[in-house]
Design a protein around this motif. Sequence first.
Motif, mmCIF file in Angstrom:
data_model
loop_
_atom_site.group_PDB
_atom_site.id
_atom_site.type_symbol
_atom_site.label_atom_id
_atom_site.label_comp_id
_atom_site.label_asym_id
_atom_site.label_seq_id
_atom_site.Cartn_x
_atom_site.Cartn_y
_atom_site.Cartn_z
ATOM 1 N N PRO A 79 0.839 -1.209 0.000
ATOM 2 C CA PRO A 79 0.000 0.000 0.000
ATOM 3 C C PRO A 79 0.868 1.251 0.000
ATOM 4 C CG PRO A 79 -0.651 -1.507 1.753
ATOM 5 C CD PRO A 79 0.641 -2.027 1.204
ATOM 6 N N VAL A 80 0.323 2.325 -0.516
ATOM 7 C CA VAL A 80 1.101 3.553 -0.640
ATOM 8 C C VAL A 80 1.463 4.132 0.723
ATOM 9 C CG1 VAL A 80 -0.876 5.118 -0.837
ATOM 10 C CG2 VAL A 80 1.244 5.670 -2.015
ATOM 11 N N GLY A 81 0.651 3.829 1.732
ATOM 12 C CA GLY A 81 0.981 4.148 3.126
ATOM 13 C C GLY A 81 1.342 5.591 3.372
ATOM 14 N N GLU A 82 2.506 5.799 3.976
ATOM 15 C CA GLU A 82 2.904 7.154 4.378
ATOM 16 C C GLU A 82 3.119 8.084 3.183
ATOM 17 O OE1 GLU A 82 7.037 7.506 5.862
ATOM 18 O OE2 GLU A 82 7.209 5.380 5.354
ATOM 19 N N PHE A 83 3.210 7.515 1.981
ATOM 20 C CA PHE A 83 3.433 8.348 0.800
ATOM 21 C C PHE A 83 2.121 8.696 0.084
ATOM 22 C CE2 PHE A 83 7.297 5.657 1.216
ATOM 23 C CZ PHE A 83 8.184 6.661 1.584
ATOM 24 N N ALA A 84 1.014 8.415 0.731
ATOM 25 C CA ALA A 84 -0.300 8.666 0.114
ATOM 26 C C ALA A 84 -0.454 10.133 -0.274
ATOM 27 C CB ALA A 84 -1.410 8.280 1.079
ATOM 28 N N GLY A 85 -1.025 10.358 -1.436
ATOM 29 C CA GLY A 85 -1.298 11.716 -1.895
ATOM 30 C C GLY A 85 -0.159 12.352 -2.651
ATOM 31 N N LEU A 88 -0.769 30.448 -16.108
ATOM 32 C CA LEU A 88 -0.950 30.600 -14.660
ATOM 33 C C LEU A 88 -0.479 31.974 -14.213
ATOM 34 C CD1 LEU A 88 0.202 27.197 -13.087
ATOM 35 C CD2 LEU A 88 -1.992 27.795 -14.075
ATOM 36 N N LEU A 89 0.607 32.430 -14.803
ATOM 37 C CA LEU A 89 1.165 33.732 -14.448
ATOM 38 C C LEU A 89 0.255 34.872 -14.891
ATOM 39 C CD1 LEU A 89 3.549 35.633 -13.618
ATOM 40 C CD2 LEU A 89 4.467 35.284 -15.897
ATOM 41 N N ASP A 90 -0.253 34.761 -16.093
ATOM 42 C CA ASP A 90 -0.972 35.894 -16.685
ATOM 43 C C ASP A 90 -2.468 35.872 -16.431
ATOM 44 O OD1 ASP A 90 1.387 36.814 -17.716
ATOM 45 O OD2 ASP A 90 1.167 35.745 -19.605
ATOM 46 N N GLN A 91 -3.014 34.712 -16.156
ATOM 47 C CA GLN A 91 -4.465 34.584 -16.077
ATOM 48 C C GLN A 91 -4.849 33.946 -14.738
ATOM 49 O OE1 GLN A 91 -4.413 33.636 -20.876
ATOM 50 N NE2 GLN A 91 -5.149 32.084 -19.470
ATOM 51 N N PRO A 92 -5.167 34.765 -13.751
ATOM 52 C CA PRO A 92 -5.508 34.218 -12.428
ATOM 53 C C PRO A 92 -6.621 33.175 -12.493
ATOM 54 C CG PRO A 92 -5.323 36.598 -12.342
ATOM 55 C CD PRO A 92 -5.196 36.228 -13.777
ATOM 56 N N GLU A 93 -7.534 33.331 -13.456
ATOM 57 C CA GLU A 93 -8.641 32.375 -13.537
ATOM 58 C C GLU A 93 -8.143 30.995 -13.981
ATOM 59 O OE1 GLU A 93 -8.087 34.866 -15.531
ATOM 60 O OE2 GLU A 93 -8.504 34.385 -17.637
ATOM 61 N N THR A 94 -7.032 30.971 -14.740
ATOM 62 C CA THR A 94 -6.480 29.680 -15.156
ATOM 63 C C THR A 94 -5.762 29.020 -13.984
ATOM 64 O OG1 THR A 94 -6.195 30.611 -17.368
ATOM 65 C CG2 THR A 94 -5.095 28.537 -16.924
ATOM 66 N N PHE A 95 -5.079 29.831 -13.185
ATOM 67 C CA PHE A 95 -4.444 29.305 -11.973
ATOM 68 C C PHE A 95 -5.511 28.718 -11.043
ATOM 69 C CE2 PHE A 95 -2.671 29.793 -7.666
ATOM 70 C CZ PHE A 95 -1.504 29.073 -7.819
ATOM 71 N N GLN A 96 -6.619 29.437 -10.917
ATOM 72 C CA GLN A 96 -7.701 28.948 -10.057
ATOM 73 C C GLN A 96 -8.292 27.655 -10.624
ATOM 74 O OE1 GLN A 96 -8.508 30.268 -7.010
ATOM 75 N NE2 GLN A 96 -9.660 28.347 -6.873
ATOM 76 N N ALA A 97 -8.392 27.583 -11.954
ATOM 77 C CA ALA A 97 -8.934 26.369 -12.575
ATOM 78 C C ALA A 97 -8.063 25.167 -12.243
ATOM 79 C CB ALA A 97 -9.041 26.549 -14.086
ATOM 80 N N LEU A 98 -6.743 25.369 -12.235
ATOM 81 C CA LEU A 98 -5.843 24.262 -11.891
ATOM 82 C C LEU A 98 -6.054 23.833 -10.446
ATOM 83 C CD1 LEU A 98 -3.445 22.368 -12.515
ATOM 84 C CD2 LEU A 98 -1.925 24.217 -11.782
ATOM 85 N N LEU A 99 -6.142 24.808 -9.540
ATOM 86 C CA LEU A 99 -6.382 24.473 -8.133
ATOM 87 C C LEU A 99 -7.706 23.723 -7.986
ATOM 88 C CD1 LEU A 99 -5.354 27.760 -6.244
ATOM 89 C CD2 LEU A 99 -3.999 25.688 -6.569
ATOM 90 N N ASP A 100 -8.722 24.206 -8.708
ATOM 91 C CA ASP A 100 -10.041 23.561 -8.621
ATOM 92 C C ASP A 100 -9.991 22.131 -9.156
ATOM 93 O OD1 ASP A 100 -10.945 25.941 -7.633
ATOM 94 O OD2 ASP A 100 -11.960 26.573 -9.478
ATOM 95 N N MET A 101 -9.224 21.945 -10.203
ATOM 96 C CA MET A 101 -9.141 20.612 -10.811
ATOM 97 C C MET A 101 -8.462 19.629 -9.850
ATOM 98 S SD MET A 101 -7.969 19.728 -14.646
ATOM 99 C CE MET A 101 -6.383 20.525 -14.576
ATOM 100 N N ILE A 102 -7.361 20.061 -9.250
ATOM 101 C CA ILE A 102 -6.676 19.184 -8.284
ATOM 102 C C ILE A 102 -7.596 18.910 -7.104
ATOM 103 C CG2 ILE A 102 -4.704 18.971 -6.724
ATOM 104 C CD1 ILE A 102 -3.172 20.877 -8.643
ATOM 105 N N GLY A 103 -8.257 19.979 -6.631
ATOM 106 C CA GLY A 103 -9.162 19.830 -5.488
ATOM 107 C C GLY A 103 -10.313 18.893 -5.790
ATOM 108 N N ALA A 104 -10.931 19.049 -6.972
ATOM 109 C CA ALA A 104 -12.082 18.206 -7.324
ATOM 110 C C ALA A 104 -11.656 16.760 -7.513
ATOM 111 C CB ALA A 104 -12.723 18.734 -8.610
ATOM 112 N N PHE A 105 -10.433 16.547 -7.966
ATOM 113 C CA PHE A 105 -10.002 15.158 -8.141
ATOM 114 C C PHE A 105 -9.897 14.464 -6.788
ATOM 115 C CE2 PHE A 105 -7.126 11.634 -8.553
ATOM 116 C CZ PHE A 105 -7.680 10.976 -9.639
ATOM 117 N N HIS A 106 -9.330 15.165 -5.830
ATOM 118 C CA HIS A 106 -9.106 14.543 -4.520
ATOM 119 C C HIS A 106 -10.254 14.794 -3.543
ATOM 120 C CE1 HIS A 106 -5.027 13.389 -5.565
ATOM 121 N NE2 HIS A 106 -4.818 14.611 -6.016
#
Lengths: 578, 188
Positions: free
Chosen positions: A21-27, A495-513
Amino acid sequence: MDKILRVDMGAEGGPKVRTEPVGEFAGLGGRAMTTAIISKEVHPLCHPLGAENKLVIAPGSLSGTAASMSGRISVGCKSPLTGGIKESNAGGQAAQVLARLGYAAIVLEGKPEGDDLYKIFLHKDGVEVSVDNSLKNLPNYPLVEKLKGQYSDRAAYMTIGTAGEMKLLAASIACTDPEKRPTRHCGRGGTGAVMGAKRVKAIILDDTGLKMRAPKEPEKFRDANRRFVEGLRKHPITGEGLPAYGTNVLTNVLNEAGAYPTHNFRTGRFENAAKISGEVQAELEVKRGGLATHGCHRGCVIQCSGVYHDKDGNYVTKQPEYETVWAHGGNCGIDDLDVIARLDFLDDNFGVDTMDTGAAVGVAMEAGLIPFGDGPGAIRLVEEIGKGSPLGRILGCGAEVTGKVFGVERVPVVKGQAMAAYDPRSVMGIGVTYATTTQGADHTAGYSVGPNVLKSGGDLDPLKPEGQVEMSRNLQIATAAVDSTGMCLFIAFPLLDQPETFQALLDMIGAFHGITLTGDDVTALGKSILKMERDFNTRAGFTKHHDRLPRFFLKEPIPPHNVTFRVEDEDLDKVFNW
Amino acid sequence: MEDFLQILRTGVGVAVKVGCSLKDLLCGQFRLDESYVERRISTIFLDGKPVDAVGTTRIRDGSTLALSAAMPGLAGAILRKGGALAALRADVAPGGGEKNEVPEGDGVITVKLFNLLAPELSRGFLRRGVLLPAADVRAFLRRRPPAFWVGCREILIDGKRVEAAELTDGRWAPAGESVALSVAFREA
């Protein structure tokens, strides 16, 4: 990705496989995973080619999902090139397939006795490790061609060429692209030598019968991915420049800035740079029936790669990247794209890092082995690597070894690893990163940036050394975090130029987990990775004195701007003060 | 027009009024839209130094001006006009270019158009006219494929109509001289 595959190559009676199992390295994914395992489990003073070292292969945390651009795979170990911790990542199909197989990591441990060569086959029903000495001495292209006939059409391959078998310090690990060509390489730091030391020639990954990894919150994930892709497509770099011209679009610009290292870092301008520019390269590719726009893995929307044909319309290699065109081109005074493409093919085929190999050839030119500008001579030198001649083995161990053997002072390396296509005297901020990154001179280590990271530096004046140090630190933190997701670093610009794209990435990672992710979480992850890497390197014997550029960068002004690197040592030492 | 792109990437001479600001040059003399200059021309070099302040940087006779769209990589971000990472340049002279008073007058500057900007801006510069060494023009014309000449509707040397063969033999342009090349394209 809830399990880790460990293969003890040195076990009694032959390699032993165990899944845990992935154990302590989970995530964790990508660089976070490789760094966590190496820093915890590998003795920092071990010999990189010995049984104590481990080779960790980890897909990004978003790899294997429907997330666009998530196809990077990380390989980590103690580097035989730098002597420190190493993470080297590549595109291709391997990350997606390995992640769908459910493995958060493959860990190759130990070292077998004898000369047998192994291949490891992962599929949905298990893992098979077998001896296959028919693969001995095969370069990557014929190797993959031979293997292709034996496995499913869905299989992806991670292989070493002859350089890896010879355990040369610049040896890479090749990952096949969607056309099953060994064109994408974990190139930096000699990871291929570690795989060769463990006598593993090929890892075959087959996800037949498996589906994409499913997000915890599918609707949110789909929406975030859509916004993320929109952001990439509308940005002029990821939506236009990179697809049209590839990374080599930088040649003309860096040359104009006087920051294009030429003739082994003697000058910042190459008079024939326009002849090897991305614009000319793209036109030539299209004219000859190749491709100027192509993705290195399925799910890529930037498509910064291409396919390079010869004048008769025959495949030569994938579109050589900017760093490769520079390393074998301007750095060596070579202005012929056909010569550079041939060198790129040879590097991929033998399995060596294009940057360290190009830098080694440049150092050999400086030593007088062949003159600058000698294209056929450069091809002959790189062919020596494939032959395994004494000269080839020297060159295949990179610029530092080549410089030592031939008595050259101007050797552009930090911690044993060659610099990339940006002179640190002309663009000093890159010099700060070259000097201080845990990886050796690495142009990608301080690459990624998001609005939160820019703001996290406080109120220091960026025009002063402490401001530059602060910015380099924040860039390194952000990059370490992105390297853990499996995302291509080229997403950095939207990500640098478009805050909404940076937020989309955060949302995507968040929604996956199924979590809510903030910019601070990203920063915390990046910091934790760098702390582990710094700690490993300290235990391996690295001190602040290793965080320095070679002295010639401080002493020799580079034309046309005639500048030297002038960031003080005490400022470099502040990069990791947090 | 693709035939001409490499010439413009390598650099051509352009007769201009010097002493003005870079913004006046781009928007006034070259007639580029202000929003295009602001958004599309993301990376500008004047004499090899990145420019941030187009409104205050002055143009002088003999300068080399290179224009580029936004570039990838950390270096691309660092070199970008007014970019958030401009501070990491340090010694490529932040906000480079001549900021002192420069006498107004006639002059010739070298203009280079890189990447996405070459196909977008070439037509305007070629229509306006560019200055090139005669040897370069001759070499360029001799390398043109037959299809180039098929698409060429009219050739004038000093206002006099000539055949393509006369143009390519190059006797009209002695070595060492400059040629003012002007190209008009039929609207698509």
